[in-house]
Write a protein that holds these residues in place. Structure first.
Motif, PDB file in Angstrom:
ATOM      1  N   GLU A   5       0.836  -1.189   0.000  1.00 30.03           N
ATOM      2  CA  GLU A   5       0.000   0.000   0.000  1.00 30.03           C
ATOM      3  C   GLU A   5       0.878   1.248   0.000  1.00 30.03           C
ATOM      4  N   VAL A   6       0.478   2.224  -0.810  1.00 30.23           N
ATOM      5  CA  VAL A   6       1.189   3.494  -0.841  1.00 30.23           C
ATOM      6  C   VAL A   6       0.181   4.619  -0.844  1.00 30.23           C
ATOM      7  N   THR A   7       0.600   5.755  -0.317  1.00 29.57           N
ATOM      8  CA  THR A   7      -0.167   6.981  -0.431  1.00 29.57           C
ATOM      9  C   THR A   7       0.513   7.831  -1.480  1.00 29.57           C
ATOM     10  N   PRO A   8      -0.162   8.158  -2.605  1.00 27.83           N
ATOM     11  CA  PRO A   8       0.501   8.866  -3.692  1.00 27.83           C
ATOM     12  C   PRO A   8       0.952  10.256  -3.278  1.00 27.83           C
ATOM     13  N   GLU A   9       2.116  10.638  -3.742  1.00 29.16           N
ATOM     14  CA  GLU A   9       2.659  11.968  -3.530  1.00 29.16           C
ATOM     15  C   GLU A   9       2.949  12.567  -4.891  1.00 29.16           C
ATOM     16  N   ASP A  10       3.300  13.852  -4.899  1.00 25.15           N
ATOM     17  CA  ASP A  10       3.642  14.467  -6.173  1.00 25.15           C
ATOM     18  C   ASP A  10       4.872  13.785  -6.742  1.00 25.15           C
ATOM     19  N   VAL A  11       4.767  13.321  -7.968  1.00 25.32           N
ATOM     20  CA  VAL A  11       5.859  12.606  -8.612  1.00 25.32           C
ATOM     21  C   VAL A  11       6.292  13.392  -9.833  1.00 25.32           C
ATOM     22  N   PRO A  12       7.592  13.676  -9.997  1.00 22.69           N
ATOM     23  CA  PRO A  12       8.028  14.411 -11.184  1.00 22.69           C
ATOM     24  C   PRO A  12       7.662  13.659 -12.456  1.00 22.69           C
ATOM     25  N   VAL A  44      -8.210  11.203 -18.363  1.00 21.60           N
ATOM     26  CA  VAL A  44      -6.914  11.221 -17.650  1.00 21.60           C
ATOM     27  C   VAL A  44      -6.977  12.279 -16.546  1.00 21.60           C
ATOM     28  N   HIS A  45      -7.934  12.095 -15.623  1.00 18.01           N
ATOM     29  CA  HIS A  45      -8.181  13.072 -14.564  1.00 18.01           C
ATOM     30  C   HIS A  45      -7.155  12.933 -13.437  1.00 18.01           C
ATOM     31  N   LEU A  46      -7.329  13.730 -12.386  1.00 18.72           N
ATOM     32  CA  LEU A  46      -6.340  13.771 -11.304  1.00 18.72           C
ATOM     33  C   LEU A  46      -6.167  12.420 -10.612  1.00 18.72           C
ATOM     34  N   GLY A  47      -7.248  11.661 -10.478  1.00 19.90           N
ATOM     35  CA  GLY A  47      -7.110  10.330  -9.894  1.00 19.90           C
ATOM     36  C   GLY A  47      -6.244   9.433 -10.747  1.00 19.90           C
ATOM     37  N   HIS A  48      -6.475   9.465 -12.067  1.00 21.44           N
ATOM     38  CA  HIS A  48      -5.613   8.719 -12.987  1.00 21.44           C
ATOM     39  C   HIS A  48      -4.169   9.186 -12.874  1.00 21.44           C
ATOM     40  N   GLN A  49      -3.998  10.493 -12.814  1.00 22.37           N
ATOM     41  CA  GLN A  49      -2.645  11.051 -12.790  1.00 22.37           C
ATOM     42  C   GLN A  49      -1.879  10.616 -11.543  1.00 22.37           C
ATOM     43  N   GLU A  50      -2.581  10.467 -10.423  1.00 24.09           N
ATOM     44  CA  GLU A  50      -1.924   9.985  -9.205  1.00 24.09           C
ATOM     45  C   GLU A  50      -1.425   8.557  -9.387  1.00 24.09           C
ATOM     46  N   VAL A  51      -2.286   7.704  -9.949  1.00 22.16           N
ATOM     47  CA  VAL A  51      -1.897   6.310 -10.193  1.00 22.16           C
ATOM     48  C   VAL A  51      -0.726   6.249 -11.167  1.00 22.16           C
ATOM     49  N   LEU A  52      -0.830   7.000 -12.247  1.00 26.04           N
ATOM     50  CA  LEU A  52       0.233   6.990 -13.258  1.00 26.04           C
ATOM     51  C   LEU A  52       1.534   7.548 -12.691  1.00 26.04           C
ATOM     52  N   GLY A  53       1.427   8.521 -11.793  1.00 22.13           N
ATOM     53  CA  GLY A  53       2.629   9.037 -11.148  1.00 22.13           C
ATOM     54  C   GLY A  53       3.337   7.975 -10.325  1.00 22.13           C
ATOM     55  N   VAL A  54       2.554   7.143  -9.629  1.00 18.75           N
ATOM     56  CA  VAL A  54       3.145   6.045  -8.856  1.00 18.75           C
ATOM     57  C   VAL A  54       3.795   5.035  -9.795  1.00 18.75           C
ATOM     58  N   VAL A  55       3.139   4.747 -10.921  1.00 19.85           N
ATOM     59  CA  VAL A  55       3.712   3.819 -11.910  1.00 19.85           C
ATOM     60  C   VAL A  55       5.078   4.322 -12.373  1.00 19.85           C
ATOM     61  N   VAL A  56       5.136   5.601 -12.746  1.00 22.30           N
ATOM     62  CA  VAL A  56       6.399   6.169 -13.237  1.00 22.30           C
ATOM     63  C   VAL A  56       7.457   6.148 -12.137  1.00 22.30           C
ATOM     64  N   LEU A 132       4.046  -8.338 -21.088  1.00 19.07           N
ATOM     65  CA  LEU A 132       4.746  -7.144 -20.607  1.00 19.07           C
ATOM     66  C   LEU A 132       5.831  -7.435 -19.584  1.00 19.07           C
ATOM     67  N   GLY A 133       5.945  -8.647 -19.123  1.00 17.40           N
ATOM     68  CA  GLY A 133       6.983  -8.962 -18.141  1.00 17.40           C
ATOM     69  C   GLY A 133       6.892  -8.087 -16.911  1.00 17.40           C
ATOM     70  N   ALA A 134       5.687  -7.946 -16.360  1.00 18.35           N
ATOM     71  CA  ALA A 134       5.466  -7.030 -15.243  1.00 18.35           C
ATOM     72  C   ALA A 134       6.210  -7.467 -13.990  1.00 18.35           C
ATOM     73  N   SER A 135       6.928  -6.509 -13.393  1.00 17.68           N
ATOM     74  CA  SER A 135       7.527  -6.744 -12.079  1.00 17.68           C
ATOM     75  C   SER A 135       6.655  -6.154 -10.982  1.00 17.68           C
ATOM     76  N   ALA A 136       5.751  -5.254 -11.366  1.00 13.78           N
ATOM     77  CA  ALA A 136       4.788  -4.679 -10.425  1.00 13.78           C
ATOM     78  C   ALA A 136       3.573  -4.215 -11.208  1.00 13.78           C
ATOM     79  N   VAL A 137       2.401  -4.303 -10.559  1.00 13.18           N
ATOM     80  CA  VAL A 137       1.150  -3.820 -11.130  1.00 13.18           C
ATOM     81  C   VAL A 137       0.544  -2.838 -10.132  1.00 13.18           C
ATOM     82  N   VAL A 138       0.255  -1.629 -10.593  1.00 12.04           N
ATOM     83  CA  VAL A 138      -0.276  -0.571  -9.736  1.00 12.04           C
ATOM     84  C   VAL A 138      -1.757  -0.394 -10.049  1.00 12.04           C
TER      85      VAL A 138
END
Length: 338
Positions: A5-12, A44-56, A132-138
């Motif tokens: 479990e993670v709490t998303p933060e601002d990700v560059p 691609v709203h803010l909720g999506h952007q938080e998830v995608l930020g964690v992925v990156v 995709l050879g996933a090592s993690a799925v968010v």
């Protein structure tokens, strides 16, 4: 394996453009390990952007590729074709917005009844593991996958333990007790409330289309408008007059222009076809025919009205233009289109 479990933060993030693959067969065999997420990502709203930020973020930490898996068409169009769903963003707009998050790749799977019939195991093994050879799925806590949405977070965690990928969960996010969602954004746009929709999207909503010839009536009354073709990309909001920006390709002083945007049937002249048209403030010299432009909608000013005379219409348009100036003076000028 217990989901991490993670709490998303601002990700560059960066302004790069992700590679787009339209099938698993197009994914490079030398892609290497990936960190993956999955969703429709309409708007691609803010909720999506938080998830995608964690992925990156997770992908960069692991030296892996950041990949989003999505679908075309939207699953609802396949399962409920009799109930058309107006999407916030077109597929091309969605690709651009996903690419701007810093993703390395976007896998757009053709959504069919055959794909929908796959079990959670079949989908995870073919897409995440072998493809995709996933090592993690968010994912979010409400993740569903597989036939009949039979797979959930626990299903995914069990498959992760079996196949050696981590499952990272991101909590639902929103403001004022509400959840950021594509459904909420659609509802607000349908109501013409582009201001509140922007709080969900994290940006002003945009429409994009080629400028075509209209009735040329605006030019005769001092307000020449750029008429967008009927093939508008982006959900066209409720009828009315909006303050906004016109964005043109390229740079320079002509790339971003203040505009009064009208959406409706032009009832004063007994119009019947719903149109989107924009008057660029103080400009009567622009030749935009054949050009693809974007309209960024900042605020809804008033509903569409029927006027009893052209003089009454012109008086109201003068007032509209002054209100547009006031609204845009307080808005951040957008960057030019690439």
């Amino acid at each position: 394996m217990t989901p991490d479990e993670v709490t998303p933060e601002d990700v560059p993030v960066d302004d790069g453009r992700a590679r787009v693959w339209r099938s698993l067969a197009e994914v490079p065999t030398d892609l290497g390990p990936t960190v993956v997420t999955i969703g429709n990502f309409d708007g691609v709203h803010l909720g999506h952007q938080e998830v995608l930020g964690v992925v990156v973020e997770r992908a960069r930490a692991r030296g892996a590729a950041a990949v989003a898996v999505t679908f075309t068409p939207h699953p609802r169009a396949v399962h409920l074709p009799e109930e058309p769903l107006r999407l916030v963003t077109s597929p091309s707009q969605r690709r651009e917005l996903l690419g701007a998050t810093g993703l390395d790749g976007v896998l757009e799977l053709d959504y069919t009844l055959e794909l929908a019939a796959q079990s959670p195991r079949e989908f995870v093994e073919s897409c995440f593991v072998r493809g995709l050879g996933a090592s993690a799925v968010v994912v979010g806590r409400d993740v569903r996958l597989g036939a009949g949405n039979s797979g959930n977070l626990e299903t995914l965690a069990a498959l992760g333990a079996e196949h050696g990928f981590d499952v990272v969960t991101v909590e639902d996010l929103g403001v004022g007790g509400g959840r950021w969602s594509s459904t909420a954004a659609r509802r607000l746009l349908d109501d013409g409330d582009v201001t509140r929709a922007a709080r969900i999207l994290g940006r002003h909503h945009r429409l994009r289309a080629e400028v075509v010839h209209g009735d040329a009536r605006g030019r005769t009354i001092g307000f020449p408008t750029a008429n967008l073709s009927q093939d508008v990309e982006g959900l066209v909001p409720a009828d009315g007059v909006y303050a906004g920006w016109m964005l043109r390709a390229g740079g320079g002083p002509e790339a971003v222009l203040p505009a009064a945007v009208s959406i409706g049937t032009n009832p004063t002249f007994d119009g019947t076809q719903r149109r989107v048209e924009a008057y660029v403030l103080d400009r009567t010299d622009l030749d935009l025919y054949g050009e693809v432009v974007e309209l960024e909608l900042v605020r809804h000013l008033r509903p569409t009205l029927r006027f009893t005379s052209v003089e009454e219409l012109v008086t109201q348009m003068d007032a509209d233009v002054e209100q547009v100036r006031e609204v845009l003076a307080a808005d951040d000028r957008p960057a030019a289109r690439r």
